[in-house]
Design a protein around this motif. Structure first.
Motif, short mmCIF file in Angstrom:
data_model
loop_
_atom_site.label_atom_id
_atom_site.label_comp_id
_atom_site.label_asym_id
_atom_site.label_seq_id
_atom_site.Cartn_x
_atom_site.Cartn_y
_atom_site.Cartn_z
N ASN A 51 35.03 37.30 66.95
CA ASN A 51 34.42 36.93 68.22
C ASN A 51 33.15 37.73 68.50
O ASN A 51 32.17 37.20 69.02
CB ASN A 51 35.41 37.09 69.37
N GLN A 52 33.16 39.01 68.16
CA GLN A 52 31.97 39.83 68.35
C GLN A 52 30.84 39.36 67.45
O GLN A 52 29.68 39.30 67.86
CB GLN A 52 32.27 41.31 68.11
N ALA A 53 31.19 39.00 66.22
CA ALA A 53 30.17 38.49 65.30
C ALA A 53 29.57 37.18 65.82
O ALA A 53 28.35 36.99 65.77
CB ALA A 53 30.78 38.27 63.91
N VAL A 54 30.40 36.30 66.34
CA VAL A 54 29.91 35.05 66.91
C VAL A 54 28.99 35.34 68.09
O VAL A 54 27.92 34.73 68.22
CB VAL A 54 31.09 34.12 67.32
N ALA A 55 29.40 36.26 68.97
CA ALA A 55 28.56 36.62 70.13
C ALA A 55 27.22 37.19 69.68
O ALA A 55 26.18 36.86 70.26
CB ALA A 55 29.30 37.61 71.03
N ASP A 56 27.25 38.03 68.64
CA ASP A 56 26.01 38.60 68.12
C ASP A 56 25.08 37.52 67.57
O ASP A 56 23.87 37.53 67.81
CB ASP A 56 26.30 39.63 67.02
N VAL A 57 25.66 36.56 66.85
CA VAL A 57 24.86 35.47 66.28
C VAL A 57 24.31 34.59 67.40
O VAL A 57 23.14 34.18 67.36
CB VAL A 57 25.69 34.65 65.27
N GLN A 58 25.13 34.30 68.41
CA GLN A 58 24.66 33.49 69.53
C GLN A 58 23.48 34.16 70.22
O GLN A 58 22.48 33.50 70.53
CB GLN A 58 25.78 33.29 70.55
N GLU A 59 23.58 35.46 70.45
CA GLU A 59 22.48 36.18 71.10
C GLU A 59 21.21 36.10 70.27
O GLU A 59 20.13 35.84 70.78
CB GLU A 59 22.88 37.63 71.32
N ARG A 60 21.36 36.31 68.97
CA ARG A 60 20.19 36.26 68.09
C ARG A 60 19.58 34.86 68.05
O ARG A 60 18.36 34.70 68.08
CB ARG A 60 20.58 36.71 66.69
N MET A 61 20.44 33.84 67.99
CA MET A 61 19.94 32.46 67.96
C MET A 61 19.24 32.12 69.28
O MET A 61 18.21 31.45 69.26
CB MET A 61 21.09 31.49 67.71
N GLN A 62 19.77 32.56 70.40
CA GLN A 62 19.14 32.29 71.69
C GLN A 62 17.77 32.95 71.77
O GLN A 62 16.83 32.37 72.31
CB GLN A 62 20.04 32.75 72.83
N MET A 63 17.66 34.15 71.21
CA MET A 63 16.35 34.82 71.20
C MET A 63 15.37 34.03 70.34
O MET A 63 14.21 33.86 70.71
CB MET A 63 16.49 36.25 70.68
N ARG A 64 15.83 33.54 69.19
CA ARG A 64 14.95 32.77 68.30
C ARG A 64 14.53 31.46 68.95
O ARG A 64 13.38 31.04 68.85
CB ARG A 64 15.64 32.50 66.96
N VAL A 65 15.47 30.79 69.61
CA VAL A 65 15.15 29.53 70.28
C VAL A 65 14.15 29.77 71.40
O VAL A 65 13.22 28.98 71.60
CB VAL A 65 16.44 28.85 70.81
N ALA A 66 14.30 30.87 72.11
CA ALA A 66 13.37 31.19 73.20
C ALA A 66 11.96 31.43 72.68
O ALA A 66 10.99 31.21 73.40
CB ALA A 66 13.86 32.42 73.97
N GLU A 67 11.83 31.85 71.43
CA GLU A 67 10.53 32.13 70.84
C GLU A 67 9.89 30.89 70.20
O GLU A 67 8.73 30.94 69.77
CB GLU A 67 10.66 33.22 69.78
N LEU A 68 10.62 29.80 70.12
CA LEU A 68 10.09 28.61 69.45
C LEU A 68 8.80 28.11 70.07
O LEU A 68 7.88 27.72 69.36
CB LEU A 68 11.13 27.48 69.47
N ASP A 69 8.72 28.11 71.40
CA ASP A 69 7.51 27.61 72.03
C ASP A 69 6.29 28.45 71.68
O ASP A 69 5.18 27.94 71.61
CB ASP A 69 7.69 27.51 73.55
#
Length: 90
Positions: A51-69
């Motif tokens: 669960n911690q690994a999933v949360a870490d990946v979600q956080e990283r993916m959200q940061m990457r998605v936020a940088e897409l623009d």
């Protein structure tokens, strides 16, 4: 959700547990006992790590998605700007 590992990873984990007991505990642990301990760890503690690994990946993916623009942004209505630049340069 049950955490599953491959047969190869299971065999390596059992061997690692046996080595740990051999080097750090007062008694050795057999193959069956090490397999049981591994099963317990996977079922009891594994989900917390997962669960911690999933949360870490979600956080990283959200940061990457936020940088897409920023990364793939294209200026809009730029066709005439290139002509205006050419006219100014003459």
């Amino acid at each position: 959700m049950t955490i599953e590992i491959s047969k190869e990873a299971r065999a390596q984990a059992i061997a690692s547990l046996q080595r740990y007991f051999s080097e750090h505990m007062e008694e050795k642990i057999g193959n069956v006992a090490a397999g049981g301990l591994l099963g317990f760890v996977l079922e009891e503690i594994g989900p917390t790590i997962y669960n911690q690994a999933v949360a870490d990946v979600q956080e990283r993916m959200q940061m990457r998605v936020a940088e897409l623009d920023i990364e793939i942004h294209e200026e809009e209505f730029g066709y005439w700007r290139k002509f205006d630049k050419q006219r100014r340069g003459k």
